[in-house]
Scaffold this motif. Sequence first.
Motif, PDB file in Angstrom:
ATOM      1  N   UNK A  80     -15.375  -4.059 -10.455  1.00 33.01           N
ATOM      2  CA  UNK A  80     -14.014  -4.582 -10.564  1.00 33.01           C
ATOM      3  C   UNK A  80     -13.083  -3.576  -9.898  1.00 33.01           C
ATOM      4  N   UNK A  81     -12.441  -3.990  -8.817  1.00 35.95           N
ATOM      5  CA  UNK A  81     -11.529  -3.144  -8.058  1.00 35.95           C
ATOM      6  C   UNK A  81     -10.101  -3.495  -8.453  1.00 35.95           C
ATOM      7  N   UNK A  82      -9.348  -2.480  -8.883  1.00 32.72           N
ATOM      8  CA  UNK A  82      -7.992  -2.689  -9.383  1.00 32.72           C
ATOM      9  C   UNK A  82      -7.018  -1.825  -8.600  1.00 32.72           C
ATOM     10  N   UNK A  83      -5.953  -2.446  -8.113  1.00 29.27           N
ATOM     11  CA  UNK A  83      -4.766  -1.719  -7.659  1.00 29.27           C
ATOM     12  C   UNK A  83      -3.614  -2.218  -8.524  1.00 29.27           C
ATOM     13  N   UNK A  84      -2.846  -1.285  -9.076  1.00 28.63           N
ATOM     14  CA  UNK A  84      -1.789  -1.686  -9.990  1.00 28.63           C
ATOM     15  C   UNK A  84      -0.604  -0.740  -9.847  1.00 28.63           C
ATOM     16  N   UNK A  85       0.563  -1.183 -10.321  1.00 28.61           N
ATOM     17  CA  UNK A  85       1.677  -0.265 -10.438  1.00 28.61           C
ATOM     18  C   UNK A  85       1.362   0.794 -11.481  1.00 28.61           C
ATOM     19  N   UNK A  86       1.800   2.017 -11.243  1.00 26.87           N
ATOM     20  CA  UNK A  86       1.694   3.022 -12.289  1.00 26.87           C
ATOM     21  C   UNK A  86       2.588   2.628 -13.461  1.00 26.87           C
ATOM     22  N   UNK A  87       2.211   3.085 -14.656  1.00 29.21           N
ATOM     23  CA  UNK A  87       3.009   2.749 -15.831  1.00 29.21           C
ATOM     24  C   UNK A  87       4.416   3.299 -15.771  1.00 29.21           C
ATOM     25  N   UNK A  88       4.603   4.494 -15.203  1.00 27.22           N
ATOM     26  CA  UNK A  88       5.972   5.020 -15.164  1.00 27.22           C
ATOM     27  C   UNK A  88       6.831   4.262 -14.170  1.00 27.22           C
ATOM     28  N   UNK A  89       6.206   3.633 -13.169  1.00 30.07           N
ATOM     29  CA  UNK A  89       6.977   2.797 -12.248  1.00 30.07           C
ATOM     30  C   UNK A  89       7.369   1.482 -12.903  1.00 30.07           C
ATOM     31  N   UNK A  90       6.399   0.816 -13.535  1.00 29.98           N
ATOM     32  CA  UNK A  90       6.731  -0.464 -14.159  1.00 29.98           C
ATOM     33  C   UNK A  90       7.675  -0.284 -15.336  1.00 29.98           C
ATOM     34  N   UNK A  91       7.592   0.853 -16.037  1.00 30.73           N
ATOM     35  CA  UNK A  91       8.513   1.114 -17.138  1.00 30.73           C
ATOM     36  C   UNK A  91       9.937   1.306 -16.656  1.00 30.73           C
ATOM     37  N   UNK A  92      10.091   1.589 -15.363  1.00 28.15           N
ATOM     38  CA  UNK A  92      11.402   1.901 -14.802  1.00 28.15           C
ATOM     39  C   UNK A  92      11.959   0.774 -13.945  1.00 28.15           C
ATOM     40  N   UNK A  93      11.290  -0.372 -13.960  1.00 24.46           N
ATOM     41  CA  UNK A  93      11.680  -1.438 -13.031  1.00 24.46           C
ATOM     42  C   UNK A  93      13.118  -1.904 -13.236  1.00 24.46           C
ATOM     43  N   UNK A  94      13.626  -1.829 -14.481  1.00 22.63           N
ATOM     44  CA  UNK A  94      14.992  -2.269 -14.729  1.00 22.63           C
ATOM     45  C   UNK A  94      16.014  -1.150 -14.554  1.00 22.63           C
ATOM     46  N   UNK A  95      15.546   0.037 -14.158  1.00 25.93           N
ATOM     47  CA  UNK A  95      16.451   1.166 -13.950  1.00 25.93           C
ATOM     48  C   UNK A  95      16.261   1.761 -12.560  1.00 25.93           C
ATOM     49  N   UNK A  96      15.031   2.269 -12.306  1.00 24.72           N
ATOM     50  CA  UNK A  96      14.683   2.744 -10.974  1.00 24.72           C
ATOM     51  C   UNK A  96      15.478   3.959 -10.544  1.00 24.72           C
ATOM     52  N   UNK A  97      15.704   4.027  -9.235  1.00 25.78           N
ATOM     53  CA  UNK A  97      16.378   5.195  -8.677  1.00 25.78           C
ATOM     54  C   UNK A  97      17.809   5.298  -9.176  1.00 25.78           C
ATOM     55  N   UNK A  98      18.202   6.516  -9.531  1.00 24.38           N
ATOM     56  CA  UNK A  98      19.583   6.840  -9.869  1.00 24.38           C
ATOM     57  C   UNK A  98      20.128   7.717  -8.736  1.00 24.38           C
ATOM     58  N   UNK A  99      21.374   7.467  -8.353  1.00 19.50           N
ATOM     59  CA  UNK A  99      21.925   8.094  -7.154  1.00 19.50           C
ATOM     60  C   UNK A  99      23.027   9.085  -7.510  1.00 19.50           C
ATOM     61  N   UNK A 100      23.134  10.120  -6.675  1.00 20.72           N
ATOM     62  CA  UNK A 100      24.164  11.121  -6.905  1.00 20.72           C
ATOM     63  C   UNK A 100      25.496  10.662  -6.315  1.00 20.72           C
ATOM     64  N   UNK A 101      26.495  11.529  -6.367  1.00 23.09           N
ATOM     65  CA  UNK A 101      27.838  11.151  -5.922  1.00 23.09           C
ATOM     66  C   UNK A 101      27.896  10.843  -4.432  1.00 23.09           C
ATOM     67  N   UNK A 102      26.928  11.363  -3.690  1.00 20.85           N
ATOM     68  CA  UNK A 102      26.897  11.103  -2.253  1.00 20.85           C
ATOM     69  C   UNK A 102      26.042   9.888  -1.887  1.00 20.85           C
ATOM     70  N   UNK A 103      25.524   9.196  -2.904  1.00 17.62           N
ATOM     71  CA  UNK A 103      24.712   8.015  -2.650  1.00 17.62           C
ATOM     72  C   UNK A 103      23.271   8.312  -2.306  1.00 17.62           C
ATOM     73  N   UNK A 104      22.830   9.550  -2.557  1.00 20.02           N
ATOM     74  CA  UNK A 104      21.444   9.930  -2.275  1.00 20.02           C
ATOM     75  C   UNK A 104      20.593   9.796  -3.532  1.00 20.02           C
ATOM     76  N   UNK A 105      19.308   9.444  -3.395  1.00 17.39           N
ATOM     77  CA  UNK A 105      18.449   9.315  -4.577  1.00 17.39           C
ATOM     78  C   UNK A 105      18.342  10.645  -5.315  1.00 17.39           C
ATOM     79  N   UNK A 106      18.708  10.647  -6.595  1.00 20.21           N
ATOM     80  CA  UNK A 106      18.700  11.866  -7.393  1.00 20.21           C
ATOM     81  C   UNK A 106      17.447  11.960  -8.270  1.00 20.21           C
TER      82      UNK A 106
END
Length: 241
Positions: free
Chosen positions: A138-164
Amino acid sequence: MTGEDTSGWRASAEAWIREQGDDGDYGRAHVLDPVVIPWLRGQGFRTALDVGCGEGRFCRILAGEGIRATGIDPTPELLAAARTRDPDGDYRPGRAEALDFPEASFDLVVSYLTLIDIPDIEAAIPEMARVLKPGGSLLVANLTGFTSASADRGWQYDADGCPDHFALDRYLETRPMRVGWRGIDIVNWHRPLSTYMQLFLKAGLRLTWFDEPAPTGGPADQAARYARVPYFVVMAWQKPG
């Protein structure tokens, strides 16, 4: 399929097909395929079941490796696209929770970024194990748990609009989440990695490969962002034989 499409896949099918193109999106083309395809080679697989085959991209890859693939998916629009692109392929309606195949039907079962789409994973994983031949994988590719746990938040950006930083919350809580991008609006399921691992072990499978692959190319900005927050995990489980 009949009834209301609560998953969002039917309404999103056209956008999904457009997004994937022939080669897949960045994660498939530059992170997963470069490790998954070499893994397939030299193992003697002759038959495979692709669970959640979508528009058939990975079934076509399997065929290119000399593996006779059957693809199942619950979304008619995706199956129609798969058949159009691969008229000689075997694409059928079906769900992972109740596979319409006898025991020990396939050398290889593939779940390529589909565990996150399956509501009843407690039924689906034993079904995938059931249709494997003894000695099969059985071959599995999946999202990591910390990625799927963050799907409703994701990247947070600094004051300059860069990924923080990438926000993480409620990791241990299994839950569905509505996610959307580029015209795609679907339900994904977050589960901690331990949930999957325990179900694979309970199904009597043995872990033979595990990796968190790094990007191998593509646009430099996407590779750099992925290197900061890896999205994917890959693994292979063998059915004792």
